[in-house]
Design an enzyme around this catalytic site. Structure first.
Site, PDB file in Angstrom:
ATOM      1  N   LEU A  42     -21.321   7.817 136.218  1.00 28.33           N
ATOM      2  CA  LEU A  42     -20.872   6.996 137.339  1.00 28.33           C
ATOM      3  C   LEU A  42     -21.060   7.792 138.616  1.00 28.33           C
ATOM      4  CD1 LEU A  42     -17.590   5.577 135.758  1.00 28.33           C
ATOM      5  CD2 LEU A  42     -19.787   4.402 135.996  1.00 28.33           C
ATOM      6  N   SER A  43     -20.945   7.135 139.762  1.00 26.69           N
ATOM      7  CA  SER A  43     -21.191   7.863 141.002  1.00 26.69           C
ATOM      8  C   SER A  43     -20.214   9.021 141.174  1.00 26.69           C
ATOM      9  CB  SER A  43     -21.122   6.921 142.210  1.00 26.69           C
ATOM     10  OG  SER A  43     -19.866   6.291 142.291  1.00 26.69           O
ATOM     11  N   GLU A  44     -18.961   8.861 140.671  1.00 29.25           N
ATOM     12  CA  GLU A  44     -18.008   9.966 140.727  1.00 29.25           C
ATOM     13  C   GLU A  44     -17.121   9.969 139.486  1.00 29.25           C
ATOM     14  OE1 GLU A  44     -18.093  12.106 143.160  1.00 29.25           O
ATOM     15  OE2 GLU A  44     -19.131  11.003 144.756  1.00 29.25           O
ATOM     16  N   THR A  45     -16.786  11.169 139.034  1.00 31.40           N
ATOM     17  CA  THR A  45     -15.731  11.367 138.042  1.00 31.40           C
ATOM     18  C   THR A  45     -14.701  12.293 138.654  1.00 31.40           C
ATOM     19  OG1 THR A  45     -17.226  11.058 136.153  1.00 31.40           O
ATOM     20  CG2 THR A  45     -15.157  12.210 135.733  1.00 31.40           C
ATOM     21  N   CYS A  65     -14.096  12.339 148.200  1.00 34.70           N
ATOM     22  CA  CYS A  65     -14.486  11.070 147.595  1.00 34.70           C
ATOM     23  C   CYS A  65     -13.329  10.091 147.703  1.00 34.70           C
ATOM     24  CB  CYS A  65     -14.884  11.249 146.133  1.00 34.70           C
ATOM     25  SG  CYS A  65     -15.357   9.674 145.362  1.00 34.70           S
TER      26      CYS A  65
END
Length: 254
Positions: A42-45, A65
């Site tokens: 995903l774009s961020e974890t 983020c």
């Protein structure tokens, strides 16, 4: 360790920006967190240990983020693990988060003023359109385009955009149903297009607050998934507010 997938900046599942949230029960290595982020893809974890919060794309760690912070707070509130004001220690300082009576979650982030700059080499060709204005906000470019339709229909050359000297490129224009619209492209950190980007609104909020002459605004990010962010510009801070929905939860075995 518990692992969640949360759609952020939306009240509807499968919209907004999905983030993974990992609640760590002991310290882990940076390499391990990067591997989990790549696995989640995903774009961020987000990784939370105590009050320490860090964020990883599939390729690199980032210093700020918004949607993964919102997702983390949503997990803590919705599971009953926390109530009241949250304070996360991050690479961008302490971020304060609150849940409003209407269940919107508000985050206190640093503002990122965009300083006007000349159009960087290769940007116009990569975007396939002529910017109205360009500003530089720390690592990102903020590019105003002529209309909401231009932002919505934009089909940039992602490979060419990666050659532009910036972490990411925010494109924006005045909105019709909201005060402004935007999209965010960050191929240099492994995110060709981010669905909804809280950190980009740290630059968008002061930019449009000055243009409109008021501090509280609503922005729509026009990715395929779409999302809504309520922003308030407060000097050197920006308050970002949005909803979130848990889509999956489970156990990380490795």
């Amino acid at each position: 360790m518990r692992l969640f997938t949360v759609d952020a900046f939306t009240g509807t599942a499968f919209k907004g920006n999905p983030a993974a949230v990992c609640l760590l029960d002991s310290p882990v290595t940076d390499r391990w967190m990067q591997s989990v982020a790549a696995e989640m893809n995903l774009s961020e974890t987000a990784f939370l240990l105590g009050d320490s919060l860090r964020w990883f794309t599939p390729a690199v760690e980032v210093t700020l983020c918004g949607h993964a912070t919102l997702a983390t707070a949503h997990v803590l509130y919705s599971t009953g693990a926390a109530t009241g004001t949250l304070e996360f220690r991050t690479a961008s300082g302490t971020l304060t988060v609150n849940r409003r009576p209407d269940d919107m979650i508000t985050m206190d982030f640093p503002a990122k003023e965009a300083t006007p700059v000349a159009v960087p080499a290769g940007l116009e060709k990569a975007l396939g359109t002529t910017p109205v204005r360009v500003g530089k906000s720390r690592l990102d470019l903020l590019v105003e385009l002529d209309s909401e339709e231009t932002v919505r229909d934009l089909a940039p050359d992602i490979a060419a955009l990666a050659a532009v000297d910036a972490r990411g490129v925010i494109v924006t224009a005045p909105g019709s149903d909201t005060d402004f619209v935007s999209r965010f492209f960050a191929p240099n950190v492994g995110v060709p297009e981010d669905p909804v980007t809280g950190s980009a609104h740290c630059a968008l909020a002061p930019y449009w607050a000055e243009r409109f002459g008021r501090t509280s605004l609503v922005g729509a990010q026009l990715s395929k998934r779409g999302g809504i962010i309520h922003v308030t510009h407060a000097g050197d801070r920006v308050h970002l507010a949005g909803q979130a929905v848990t889509v999956m939860s489970g156990t990380l075995h490795i």
